[in-house]
Design an enzyme around this catalytic site. Sequence first.
Site, PDB file in Angstrom:
ATOM      1  N   ASP A  48      39.741  48.700  89.016  1.00  0.00           N
ATOM      2  CA  ASP A  48      38.946  48.793  87.793  1.00  0.00           C
ATOM      3  C   ASP A  48      38.162  47.514  87.503  1.00  0.00           C
ATOM      4  OD1 ASP A  48      40.237  51.199  87.512  1.00  0.00           O
ATOM      5  OD2 ASP A  48      40.981  50.818  85.493  1.00  0.00           O
ATOM      6  N   HIS A 190      42.897  45.843  89.641  1.00  0.00           N
ATOM      7  CA  HIS A 190      41.590  45.391  89.171  1.00  0.00           C
ATOM      8  C   HIS A 190      40.983  44.470  90.221  1.00  0.00           C
ATOM      9  CE1 HIS A 190      43.873  46.524  85.584  1.00  0.00           C
ATOM     10  NE2 HIS A 190      42.716  46.771  84.992  1.00  0.00           N
TER      11      HIS A 190
END
Length: 238
Positions: A48, A190
Amino acid sequence: MRKSKRIITVFLTILIVTIIPYTAFATSGNETVQEIDTDKPMIALTFDDGPSQYYTSKILDVLEENNAKATFFVLGTEAEDNPNLLERMIESGYEIGNHTLNHQDLTSLTDEEICYQMNTTQQIIQNATGTTSQIMRAPYGYMDEDTSQQIDMPVILWSLDTLDWENRDAETVCNSILENVKDGDIVLMHDIYESTADAAEYIIPELIKRGYQLVTVSELSEYKGISLEDGTTYNNFY
């Protein structure tokens, strides 16, 4: 003499074909196409908040080196700054998901603001790749019934959270995955942290070594026989 050389060449060819194991993938253009065994475990690694000009390339390198796939839920602001990374993702057969324009809590926005967050990001992705996202992830995982009605894509959350944003430690990220992962998981990471990129260098080949097939979210749902529906939230594909 020529006949002897021909015999030696044929012998070496047969020997090489015999001793080198078959690799279960083929190439199609720039993309490496996996051959998936649906009877074996598979998971979806997801990243992400990128793409990051500093760390996403490192993760892409590791994926390519290991013939693995992943899904990247990108922010419109970051995607606009790094269109080359989005183009590389598509060329390599990875999946791009919509993670909104700038990571706002969608449940706190008006319907018009939600549409702006989603549509602007879709346009940025299309400008960079020629295609748009078919799945999305809500920032923070926040989603309610009213917000879902404004989303015309499947909503993908996760079943295994590495908390990489909090621990910022590669070893902790690796352990959180290896100690908890199971068939059908959607793993949250992430690609904006150096520690996560470092973790990817170890965890991707290690998962493959342990028998896991690394596929995109949409591939995982397809292989598991689960149809994705707009506005519906998915945490895993068990």
